[in-house]
Design an enzyme around this catalytic site. Sequence first.
Site, PDB file in Angstrom:
ATOM      1  N   TYR A  52      82.105  51.993  17.382  1.00 46.33           N
ATOM      2  CA  TYR A  52      82.205  51.930  15.915  1.00 46.33           C
ATOM      3  C   TYR A  52      83.069  53.069  15.352  1.00 46.33           C
ATOM      4  O   TYR A  52      83.728  52.880  14.329  1.00 46.33           O
ATOM      5  CB  TYR A  52      80.813  51.883  15.275  1.00 46.33           C
ATOM      6  CG  TYR A  52      80.206  50.512  15.459  1.00 46.33           C
ATOM      7  CD1 TYR A  52      80.655  49.427  14.708  1.00 46.33           C
ATOM      8  CD2 TYR A  52      79.238  50.278  16.430  1.00 46.33           C
ATOM      9  CE1 TYR A  52      80.152  48.155  14.904  1.00 46.33           C
ATOM     10  CE2 TYR A  52      78.724  49.007  16.633  1.00 46.33           C
ATOM     11  CZ  TYR A  52      79.185  47.952  15.868  1.00 46.33           C
ATOM     12  OH  TYR A  52      78.692  46.683  16.073  1.00 46.33           O
ATOM     13  N   ASP A  88      84.662  46.262   6.948  1.00 46.12           N
ATOM     14  CA  ASP A  88      85.649  47.174   6.350  1.00 46.12           C
ATOM     15  C   ASP A  88      85.466  47.226   4.838  1.00 46.12           C
ATOM     16  O   ASP A  88      84.704  46.443   4.262  1.00 46.12           O
ATOM     17  CB  ASP A  88      87.080  46.759   6.747  1.00 46.12           C
ATOM     18  CG  ASP A  88      87.482  45.399   6.189  1.00 46.12           C
ATOM     19  OD1 ASP A  88      87.388  45.207   4.957  1.00 46.12           O
ATOM     20  OD2 ASP A  88      87.897  44.518   6.975  1.00 46.12           O
ATOM     21  N   HIS A 103      77.180  41.875   6.834  1.00 45.12           N
ATOM     22  CA  HIS A 103      77.000  42.463   8.161  1.00 45.12           C
ATOM     23  C   HIS A 103      77.115  43.991   8.174  1.00 45.12           C
ATOM     24  O   HIS A 103      77.343  44.582   9.217  1.00 45.12           O
ATOM     25  CB  HIS A 103      77.998  41.841   9.152  1.00 45.12           C
ATOM     26  CG  HIS A 103      77.749  40.380   9.380  1.00 45.12           C
ATOM     27  ND1 HIS A 103      78.687  39.510   9.879  1.00 45.12           N
ATOM     28  CD2 HIS A 103      76.629  39.625   9.142  1.00 45.12           C
ATOM     29  CE1 HIS A 103      78.159  38.288   9.949  1.00 45.12           C
ATOM     30  NE2 HIS A 103      76.930  38.329   9.505  1.00 45.12           N
ATOM     31  N   SER A 171      85.545  31.970  11.547  1.00 46.33           N
ATOM     32  CA  SER A 171      85.387  30.866  12.496  1.00 46.33           C
ATOM     33  C   SER A 171      84.138  30.046  12.188  1.00 46.33           C
ATOM     34  O   SER A 171      83.920  29.009  12.788  1.00 46.33           O
ATOM     35  CB  SER A 171      85.314  31.411  13.919  1.00 46.33           C
ATOM     36  OG  SER A 171      84.209  32.292  14.042  1.00 46.33           O
TER      37      SER A 171
HETATM   38  N1  APR Z   1      94.423  34.478   7.779  1.00 48.24           N
HETATM   39  C1  APR Z   1      93.287  33.741   7.711  1.00 48.24           C
HETATM   40  N2  APR Z   1      92.518  33.507   8.784  1.00 48.24           N
HETATM   41  C2  APR Z   1      92.912  34.023   9.963  1.00 48.24           C
HETATM   42  C3  APR Z   1      94.070  34.802  10.113  1.00 48.24           C
HETATM   43  C4  APR Z   1      94.848  35.024   8.939  1.00 48.24           C
HETATM   44  N3  APR Z   1      95.982  35.741   8.967  1.00 48.24           N
HETATM   45  N4  APR Z   1      94.171  35.178  11.413  1.00 48.24           N
HETATM   46  C5  APR Z   1      93.098  34.662  12.046  1.00 48.24           C
HETATM   47  N5  APR Z   1      92.334  33.954  11.182  1.00 48.24           N
HETATM   48  C6  APR Z   1      91.079  33.239  11.416  1.00 48.24           C
HETATM   49  C7  APR Z   1      90.880  32.667  12.797  1.00 48.24           C
HETATM   50  O1  APR Z   1      91.539  31.415  12.917  1.00 48.24           O
HETATM   51  C8  APR Z   1      89.368  32.534  12.857  1.00 48.24           C
HETATM   52  O2  APR Z   1      88.928  31.275  12.360  1.00 48.24           O
HETATM   53  O3  APR Z   1      90.019  34.142  11.238  1.00 48.24           O
HETATM   54  C9  APR Z   1      88.870  33.653  11.929  1.00 48.24           C
HETATM   55  C10 APR Z   1      88.230  34.804  12.638  1.00 48.24           C
HETATM   56  O4  APR Z   1      87.054  34.384  13.267  1.00 48.24           O
HETATM   57  P1  APR Z   1      86.111  35.419  14.018  1.00 48.24           P
HETATM   58  O5  APR Z   1      86.925  36.320  14.885  1.00 48.24           O
HETATM   59  O6  APR Z   1      85.011  34.648  14.663  1.00 48.24           O
HETATM   60  O7  APR Z   1      85.546  36.331  12.821  1.00 48.24           O
HETATM   61  P2  APR Z   1      84.347  36.026  11.812  1.00 48.24           P
HETATM   62  O8  APR Z   1      84.221  34.574  11.536  1.00 48.24           O
HETATM   63  O9  APR Z   1      84.521  36.951  10.672  1.00 48.24           O
HETATM   64  O10 APR Z   1      83.113  36.484  12.671  1.00 48.24           O
HETATM   65  C11 APR Z   1      81.841  36.468  12.093  1.00 48.24           C
HETATM   66  O11 APR Z   1      80.911  37.555  13.974  1.00 48.24           O
HETATM   67  O12 APR Z   1      81.071  39.086  15.648  1.00 48.24           O
HETATM   68  C12 APR Z   1      80.548  38.860  14.425  1.00 48.24           C
HETATM   69  O13 APR Z   1      79.747  40.396  12.926  1.00 48.24           O
HETATM   70  C13 APR Z   1      80.951  39.844  13.375  1.00 48.24           C
HETATM   71  O14 APR Z   1      81.229  39.446  11.008  1.00 48.24           O
HETATM   72  C14 APR Z   1      81.593  38.990  12.308  1.00 48.24           C
HETATM   73  C15 APR Z   1      81.016  37.625  12.578  1.00 48.24           C
END
Ligand code: APR
Length: 227
Positions: A52, A88, A103, A171
Site C-alpha cells: 500500500y 485514490d 473500498h 469490471s
Molecule cells: N477507461 C475506462 N475504463 C477502462 C479504461 C479506461 N481508460 N482502461 C481500462 N478500463 C476498464 C477495464 O476494461 C475494466 O473493465 O476498467 C475496468 C477495470 O476493472 P478492474 O481492474 O476489475 O477494477 P475494478 O472494477 O475497479 O475492481 C473492483 O476490485 O480488487 C478490487 O478493491 C479493488 O476496487 C477494486 C475492485
Amino acid sequence: MNIVVLTGAGMSAESGISTFRDSGGLWEKYPLEEVATPEAFRRNPELVLDFYNQRRKQIMEVSPNVAHLILADLEKHHNVQIITQNIDDLHERAGSTRVTHLHGEIRKVRSTTDPRLVYDLDGWELKMGDTCEKGSQLRPHIVWFGEMVPMIEVAQQITQQAEMLIIIGTSMAVYPAAGLVHYAPRHIPKFLIDPNETEVGYVDNLSLIRKPATIGIAELALQLQTK
Ligand code: APR
C-alpha cells in the site's frame, strides 16, 4: 438532475494507475491473497504495508485526468454524487465534492484496534511501529477482501435517488459494489463507459459506450448540455 456516477479502476487508468484485472493488472503482479486480506496482514504485515505504501506513493505522483475534471465540472449544473471503488483521491483533487469511497482511502490510515480512529497520513509511508493515540499499530484505511463494506448502505440509498446512472471503468466483478446498479430506479437512463466488455448482466435502459473514460464522459457531458 440527480446524477449518480459509479467509478472503478478504469476511471484512473488514464492518470497512469494500473487497473486490477486487465492484462498486466495489479492482481497479476501481486496475488491479492498475499496483500489485500486480513490474513495477509496478520501473516506478513510488512509486505502488506509496503504494497500500500507503493500504491500511495504512485497515487501522490499522478494527477486527475480529463474524465475526473469533467465529472467535477458537471456539479455546476447537476447534483452529482460519485460512488467510487477507487482508493485514490483523484475525484477530490479534480474538485468533486460528494464522493463516497466504498473500498477505503489510501491517503488515510486507521487503528487496528479501534476502527473509529481514522487519520490523514502525511507523506506516503506507513511503517510498523506507527501507532494510533491508544498505542495500537495503524493499518491502511482500506476495505480488504473478506471485510465488511461499511459504506454500502449509504451508496445504496444514493443510488435509489438517481435520475441518471453513469458507470465508468469497472469490471463489475466485485460485490457488493457491482450489485449497486440494481438499486437504481428501473426507468432512468443508465450508461456504462468502458473500452472493454464487462460482466454487467441485464440492466434496464443501459447504453454501452465502448470508449476510454476521458472520451466517453466528454461525449456524454456534451449530450447533457444540449438537452
Ligand atoms: N477507461 C475506462 N475504463 C477502462 C479504461 C479506461 N481508460 N482502461 C481500462 N478500463 C476498464 C477495464 O476494461 C475494466 O473493465 O476498467 C475496468 C477495470 O476493472 P478492474 O481492474 O476489475 O477494477 P475494478 O472494477 O475497479 O475492481 C473492483 O476490485 O480488487 C478490487 O478493491 C479493488 O476496487 C477494486 C475492485
